[in-house]
Design a protein around this motif. Structure first.
Motif, PDB file in Angstrom:
ATOM      1  N   ALA A   1       0.857  -1.184   0.000  1.00 42.39           N
ATOM      2  CA  ALA A   1       0.000   0.000   0.000  1.00 42.39           C
ATOM      3  C   ALA A   1       0.892   1.233   0.000  1.00 42.39           C
ATOM      4  O   ALA A   1       1.808   1.351   0.802  1.00 42.39           O
ATOM      5  N   LEU A   2       0.641   2.149  -0.942  1.00 43.27           N
ATOM      6  CA  LEU A   2       1.449   3.359  -1.055  1.00 43.27           C
ATOM      7  C   LEU A   2       0.540   4.513  -1.440  1.00 43.27           C
ATOM      8  O   LEU A   2      -0.147   4.452  -2.464  1.00 43.27           O
ATOM      9  N   ASN A   3       0.509   5.534  -0.617  1.00 38.23           N
ATOM     10  CA  ASN A   3      -0.277   6.745  -0.885  1.00 38.23           C
ATOM     11  C   ASN A   3      -1.756   6.430  -1.146  1.00 38.23           C
ATOM     12  O   ASN A   3      -2.381   6.989  -2.050  1.00 38.23           O
ATOM     13  N   GLY A   4      -2.288   5.489  -0.357  1.00 36.19           N
ATOM     14  CA  GLY A   4      -3.704   5.160  -0.473  1.00 36.19           C
ATOM     15  C   GLY A   4      -4.051   4.285  -1.653  1.00 36.19           C
ATOM     16  O   GLY A   4      -5.235   4.067  -1.945  1.00 36.19           O
ATOM     17  N   ARG A   5      -3.053   3.763  -2.354  1.00 39.46           N
ATOM     18  CA  ARG A   5      -3.278   2.892  -3.514  1.00 39.46           C
ATOM     19  C   ARG A   5      -2.650   1.517  -3.237  1.00 39.46           C
ATOM     20  O   ARG A   5      -1.731   1.389  -2.426  1.00 39.46           O
ATOM     21  N   LEU A   6      -3.149   0.530  -3.939  1.00 41.13           N
ATOM     22  CA  LEU A   6      -2.593  -0.816  -3.844  1.00 41.13           C
ATOM     23  C   LEU A   6      -1.701  -1.060  -5.051  1.00 41.13           C
ATOM     24  O   LEU A   6      -2.135  -0.876  -6.198  1.00 41.13           O
ATOM     25  N   ILE A   7      -0.465  -1.461  -4.818  1.00 39.04           N
ATOM     26  CA  ILE A   7       0.486  -1.719  -5.891  1.00 39.04           C
ATOM     27  C   ILE A   7       0.677  -3.226  -6.026  1.00 39.04           C
ATOM     28  O   ILE A   7       0.920  -3.924  -5.032  1.00 39.04           O
ATOM     29  N   ALA A   8       0.552  -3.740  -7.238  1.00 45.92           N
ATOM     30  CA  ALA A   8       0.763  -5.167  -7.531  1.00 45.92           C
ATOM     31  C   ALA A   8       1.832  -5.271  -8.608  1.00 45.92           C
ATOM     32  O   ALA A   8       1.680  -4.713  -9.705  1.00 45.92           O
TER      33      ALA A   8
ATOM     34  N   ARG B   1       7.119  -8.321 -15.636  1.00 44.74           N
ATOM     35  CA  ARG B   1       7.761  -7.072 -15.215  1.00 44.74           C
ATOM     36  C   ARG B   1       6.719  -6.017 -14.874  1.00 44.74           C
ATOM     37  O   ARG B   1       7.018  -5.044 -14.196  1.00 44.74           O
ATOM     38  N   THR B   2       5.510  -6.192 -15.369  1.00 43.38           N
ATOM     39  CA  THR B   2       4.504  -5.147 -15.271  1.00 43.38           C
ATOM     40  C   THR B   2       4.094  -4.874 -13.826  1.00 43.38           C
ATOM     41  O   THR B   2       4.128  -5.750 -12.971  1.00 43.38           O
ATOM     42  N   VAL B   3       3.693  -3.629 -13.588  1.00 42.77           N
ATOM     43  CA  VAL B   3       3.264  -3.172 -12.266  1.00 42.77           C
ATOM     44  C   VAL B   3       1.939  -2.432 -12.438  1.00 42.77           C
ATOM     45  O   VAL B   3       1.805  -1.589 -13.322  1.00 42.77           O
ATOM     46  N   GLU B   4       0.973  -2.752 -11.588  1.00 48.40           N
ATOM     47  CA  GLU B   4      -0.342  -2.129 -11.661  1.00 48.40           C
ATOM     48  C   GLU B   4      -0.670  -1.421 -10.356  1.00 48.40           C
ATOM     49  O   GLU B   4      -0.228  -1.834  -9.277  1.00 48.40           O
ATOM     50  N   CYS B   5      -1.477  -0.381 -10.465  1.00 48.81           N
ATOM     51  CA  CYS B   5      -1.862   0.439  -9.316  1.00 48.81           C
ATOM     52  C   CYS B   5      -3.381   0.479  -9.234  1.00 48.81           C
ATOM     53  O   CYS B   5      -4.055   0.803 -10.222  1.00 48.81           O
ATOM     54  N   TYR B   6      -3.936   0.150  -8.058  1.00 48.76           N
ATOM     55  CA  TYR B   6      -5.388   0.117  -7.861  1.00 48.76           C
ATOM     56  C   TYR B   6      -5.844   1.327  -7.057  1.00 48.76           C
ATOM     57  O   TYR B   6      -5.313   1.602  -5.977  1.00 48.76           O
TER      58      TYR B   6
ATOM     59  N   ARG C   1      -6.587 -19.138  -2.347  1.00 48.22           N
ATOM     60  CA  ARG C   1      -5.483 -18.373  -2.923  1.00 48.22           C
ATOM     61  C   ARG C   1      -4.181 -18.720  -2.229  1.00 48.22           C
ATOM     62  O   ARG C   1      -4.061 -18.544  -1.013  1.00 48.22           O
ATOM     63  N   SER C   2      -3.226 -19.223  -2.996  1.00 45.37           N
ATOM     64  CA  SER C   2      -1.860 -19.337  -2.500  1.00 45.37           C
ATOM     65  C   SER C   2      -0.993 -18.351  -3.271  1.00 45.37           C
ATOM     66  O   SER C   2      -1.270 -18.042  -4.430  1.00 45.37           O
ATOM     67  N   ASN C   3       0.061 -17.850  -2.616  1.00 42.74           N
ATOM     68  CA  ASN C   3       0.970 -16.878  -3.226  1.00 42.74           C
ATOM     69  C   ASN C   3       0.226 -15.663  -3.774  1.00 42.74           C
ATOM     70  O   ASN C   3       0.535 -15.162  -4.852  1.00 42.74           O
ATOM     71  N   ALA C   4      -0.787 -15.224  -3.026  1.00 40.77           N
ATOM     72  CA  ALA C   4      -1.533 -14.018  -3.387  1.00 40.77           C
ATOM     73  C   ALA C   4      -0.852 -12.800  -2.789  1.00 40.77           C
ATOM     74  O   ALA C   4       0.122 -12.906  -2.033  1.00 40.77           O
ATOM     75  N   GLY C   5      -1.380 -11.627  -3.112  1.00 37.57           N
ATOM     76  CA  GLY C   5      -0.899 -10.385  -2.522  1.00 37.57           C
ATOM     77  C   GLY C   5      -1.972  -9.790  -1.632  1.00 37.57           C
ATOM     78  O   GLY C   5      -3.169  -9.972  -1.878  1.00 37.57           O
ATOM     79  N   VAL C   6      -1.561  -9.081  -0.592  1.00 42.71           N
ATOM     80  CA  VAL C   6      -2.512  -8.469   0.327  1.00 42.71           C
ATOM     81  C   VAL C   6      -1.990  -7.101   0.732  1.00 42.71           C
ATOM     82  O   VAL C   6      -0.772  -6.879   0.802  1.00 42.71           O
ATOM     83  N   ALA C   7      -2.918  -6.187   0.966  1.00 39.24           N
ATOM     84  CA  ALA C   7      -2.540  -4.857   1.436  1.00 39.24           C
ATOM     85  C   ALA C   7      -3.714  -4.264   2.197  1.00 39.24           C
ATOM     86  O   ALA C   7      -4.876  -4.571   1.917  1.00 39.24           O
ATOM     87  N   MET C   8      -3.399  -3.416   3.155  1.00 37.12           N
ATOM     88  CA  MET C   8      -4.407  -2.720   3.944  1.00 37.12           C
ATOM     89  C   MET C   8      -4.513  -1.293   3.443  1.00 37.12           C
ATOM     90  O   MET C   8      -3.544  -0.537   3.470  1.00 37.12           O
TER      91      MET C   8
ATOM     92  N   GLY D   1      -6.622   1.974   4.267  1.00 38.23           N
ATOM     93  CA  GLY D   1      -7.537   2.497   5.269  1.00 38.23           C
ATOM     94  C   GLY D   1      -7.844   1.415   6.285  1.00 38.23           C
ATOM     95  O   GLY D   1      -6.960   0.901   6.965  1.00 38.23           O
ATOM     96  N   GLU D   2      -9.106   1.051   6.380  1.00 40.91           N
ATOM     97  CA  GLU D   2      -9.532   0.018   7.313  1.00 40.91           C
ATOM     98  C   GLU D   2     -10.002  -1.235   6.574  1.00 40.91           C
ATOM     99  O   GLU D   2     -10.719  -2.064   7.136  1.00 40.91           O
ATOM    100  N   THR D   3      -9.611  -1.365   5.321  1.00 35.36           N
ATOM    101  CA  THR D   3     -10.060  -2.469   4.486  1.00 35.36           C
ATOM    102  C   THR D   3      -8.874  -3.292   4.025  1.00 35.36           C
ATOM    103  O   THR D   3      -7.860  -2.759   3.593  1.00 35.36           O
ATOM    104  N   ILE D   4      -9.003  -4.619   4.108  1.00 38.80           N
ATOM    105  CA  ILE D   4      -7.979  -5.539   3.612  1.00 38.80           C
ATOM    106  C   ILE D   4      -8.338  -5.944   2.192  1.00 38.80           C
ATOM    107  O   ILE D   4      -9.452  -6.422   1.933  1.00 38.80           O
ATOM    108  N   TYR D   5      -7.403  -5.755   1.271  1.00 35.77           N
ATOM    109  CA  TYR D   5      -7.580  -6.164  -0.123  1.00 35.77           C
ATOM    110  C   TYR D   5      -6.660  -7.343  -0.408  1.00 35.77           C
ATOM    111  O   TYR D   5      -5.473  -7.309  -0.082  1.00 35.77           O
TER     112      TYR D   5
END
Length: 664
Positions: free
Chosen positions: A370-377, A388-393, A615-622, A624-628
């Motif tokens: 989590a960076l600046n209120g966004r989720l980075i994958a 190599r690609t990187v996405e921002c949610y 889900r195995s080998n997934a990504g997670v980030a918090m 605010g108060e929500t887990i994605y």
């Protein structure tokens, strides 16, 4: 015989004897120079033998021809028993698999590009098709994108539709229920032409009117077969009619179709206002729209006025029930127009549920933060390749945009935020040994730059920031057979690596996270045996201490922390403040849905509501108060999907609610 002076001798026993000996060498691991790691199982073999049988493996070996020693190739989505069947076939030319394993052998053969084996498995499956398994076999053929298999299964379904319609698999398929109103002097066309018109109507509803297939299936749709032989939305009010549709089992009343809404298709990539970096203005890449299958498979006229059909609607295998009946006493003589609802604007604003936007790429073994209120994958596996690609949610707009790609493709790594910048360390690029390289992303310049390399190659290591330093914990050794105890720390100011205390237990694929000034190494595997043990690092005295173990042993889990929320609206959220959430993973046999929470004050773990998807080998980030939670591997497929956890209800959800558009 010695014609022309040459000695010629055909040894009829040599080939069988040699093949048997080579297979015995493989099983004992002697002279093997390739190691296949398949879902936690290790299979040894000889490169030359596999290259002769599998064009896919030949390409891998040929691209890595300078490799000395043992090659390592990992497959997370194949059945180890099925791969063992293929290895036996490669050495003995005998294909032997139990009936329940044939589908998995087919899948592995498809991956290895062993076309002959794929055909033999397909023919065997076709010989076993019956009314009870036809739907599941068709789903399998479709997932394998095997047109030959699909055509033969569809031909069987055409001949046995009524028998198949009585099976449990058929009853579980999505259902589209249609009532078609006819003028007294009109009759419905023959089955093929009728369902061609039905498919055209569904396409118009989805593409022109903005309907969703799931919404069309929520209630019976009233259509009108016009004198000019068009199938259109019915605007007729059905008074005093409460008929049963499609047979005794449905018990559904006919209803009038709601007014057509304006199309509300959402953009897959949204504007970059408030985005992380300047280049996001240019990275506003839209996901290409793909037209999935629309296909009529089979139909039957069950009574004078009822029809049953199996069709593929926008890629979804569906059942269509159609009931035709004469119109009320007064009917229009041309294609009717829908009446506007005069009171519709006065209706309160409704909220509609939409699936959360998926990533542009399916990813397993990715890095998230989590960076600046966004989720980075970032990175991860996508079938055969590392990304190599990187996405921002952006959660407020429910959309994904692309950021600058990493310099190196990598998977099986973790990502951490340190002093406002992203760090990725180690991992695997899918072809060579584990990586020692690292990169840092600066959101102000939207660029990745190299950081000093680790002193040893490291894959499946935990990465965590603590006290303005970056820690790399455990991981796999260069042979990938066992976990490491080693822990290294990076000083971003001095740009140097140094050692810190080693773990008590070897671990790779552990989940690592900071909480309240401590660092936790959770689960993982020692070799391929999954662990439930947890260690806590105290930077003040440079020591690791074992704390309470998890309820479930797991490797490849994801972990996030919920810090003390500011002015939370929900008291339930506060209950989880200062705790660690461990999500999914792999228990040695299956990808997991289960979730646990750790309370450091009580030093205990308790189970929470399970995720929607394993889900195995997934990504997670918090955020605010929500887990994605994003991506991962569910045991069959690499995932691009997203789901979120609501602490108030202890439930996971893969949808978001938005105001529904109102018809004018």
């Amino acid at each position: 015989m010695t014609p022309n002076g040459y000695l010629i001798f055909d040894d009829e026993t040599f080939l069988d004897s040699t093949v048997a000996k080579m297979n015995a060498l493989r099983k004992s691991g002697q002279f093997c120079d390739v190691r296949l790691q398949v879902c936690g199982h290790e299979l040894m073999a000889h490169r030359a033998v596999l290259a002769c049988c599998s064009p896919y493996l030949f390409e891998i070996f040929n691209s890595d021809i300078e490799t000395h020693g043992v090659s390592h190739i990992a497959f997370e989505d194949l059945n180890p028993e099925a791969v063992e069947v293929l290895l036996n076939y490669a050495y003995t030319a005998q294909l032997k698999a139990e009936r329940e394993l044939v589908k998995d052998v087919y899948s592995a053969a498809k991956r290895f590009k062993m076309e002959r084996v794929k055909q033999i498995c397909g023919d065997y499956l076709l010989s076993k098709v019956d009314s009870q398994n036809a739907i599941s076999f068709r789903n399998f053929a479709n997932s394998m994108n095997d047109g030959r298999l699909l055509a033969k299964v569809d031909a069987y379904i055409q001949d046995h539709l009524l028998d198949i319609s009585e099976q449990e698999d058929f009853l579980k398929l999505p259902r589209l229920k249609l009532e078609v109103i006819l003028e007294d002097n009109l009759t419905l066309p023959s089955n093929g032409k009728l369902y061609s018109k039905v498919l055209n109507w569904v396409q118009r509803s989805l593409w022109e009117n903005g309907d969703q297939l799931e919404r069309l299936m929520e209630e019976v749709q009233t259509l009108y077969y016009s004198p000019d032989h068009k199938l259109v939305d019915g605007g007729l009010v059905i008074d005093g009619h409460s008929e049963v549709f499609g047979g005794e089992d449905d018990h559904l009343q006919f209803v009038q179709k709601k007014p057509v809404r304006e199309s509300t298709q959402r953009q897959l990539s949204c504007s970059s206002s408030g985005s992380l970096s300047p280049s996001n203005q240019a990275a506003n890449v839209q996901k290409p729209t793909t037209r999935r299958d629309w296909k009529y498979i089979a139909s039957e006229k069950t009574t004078n006025s009822n029809y049953l059909c199996l069709a593929v609607l926008d890629g979804v295998l569906s059942v269509i029930f159609l009931h035709g009946r004469n119109s009320p006493q007064t009917s229009p003589m041309a294609t009717p127009c829908l009446m506007k609802s005069l009171s519709f604007e006065a209706q309160p604003e409704e909220l509609e549920e939409h699936p959360l936007s998926p990533m542009h790429y399916a990813r397993s073994g990715l890095g998230t933060a989590a960076l600046n209120g966004r989720l980075i994958a970032a990175g991860g596996y996508n079938r055969e390749e590392c990304l190599r690609t990187v996405e921002c949610y952006n959660p407020s707009e429910d959309c994904w945009t692309f950021m600058a790609p990493m310099r190196t493709p990598r998977a099986r790594f973790q990502m951490a935020v340190l002093m406002g910048q992203l760090y990725v360390i180690g991992g695997s690029n899918g072809h060579s040994d584990e990586l020692s390289s690292g990169e840092m992303y600066d959101p102000h310049t939207d660029e990745w730059v190299q950081v000093p390399e680790l002193r040893t190659n490291r894959c499946n290591a935990g990465v965590c920031s603590l006290n303005n330093k970056l820690y790399v914990v455990g991981g796999s050794d260069p042979c990938g057979q066992k976990g490491l105890k080693n822990c290294d720390v990076f000083d971003p100011v001095a740009k140097t690596w140094s050692n810190c205390a080693s773990l008590n237990i070897r671990r790779h694929q552990a989940a690592v996270c900071e909480l309240d000034g401590f660092m936790y190494a959770i689960g993982g595997a020692e070799s391929w045996n999954c662990l439930n043990t947890v260690e806590r690092y105290n930077p003040d005295n440079n020591t690791w201490t074992l704390v309470a173990p998890m309820n479930v042993a797991r490797r490849g889990a994801a972990v996030a922390k919920l810090t003390n929320p500011q002015n939370s609206l929900f008291a339930d959220v506060c209950l989880y403040a200062g705790k660690l959430f461990v999500v999914g993973g792999f228990d040695g046999s299956h990808a997991l849905r289960c979730v646990e929470v750790y309370d450091p004050a009580r030093n205990d773990w308790r189970m929470l509501g399970s995720m929607i998807s394993s889900r195995s080998n997934a990504g997670v980030a918090m955020l605010g108060e929500t887990i994605y939670v994003v991506g991962g591997f569910d045991g069959n497929e690499f995932l691009s999907t997203v789901e979120v956890y609501n602490p108030k209800t202890d439930e996971w959800n893969d949808c978001t609610k938005t105001p529904s558009p109102l018809s004018e």
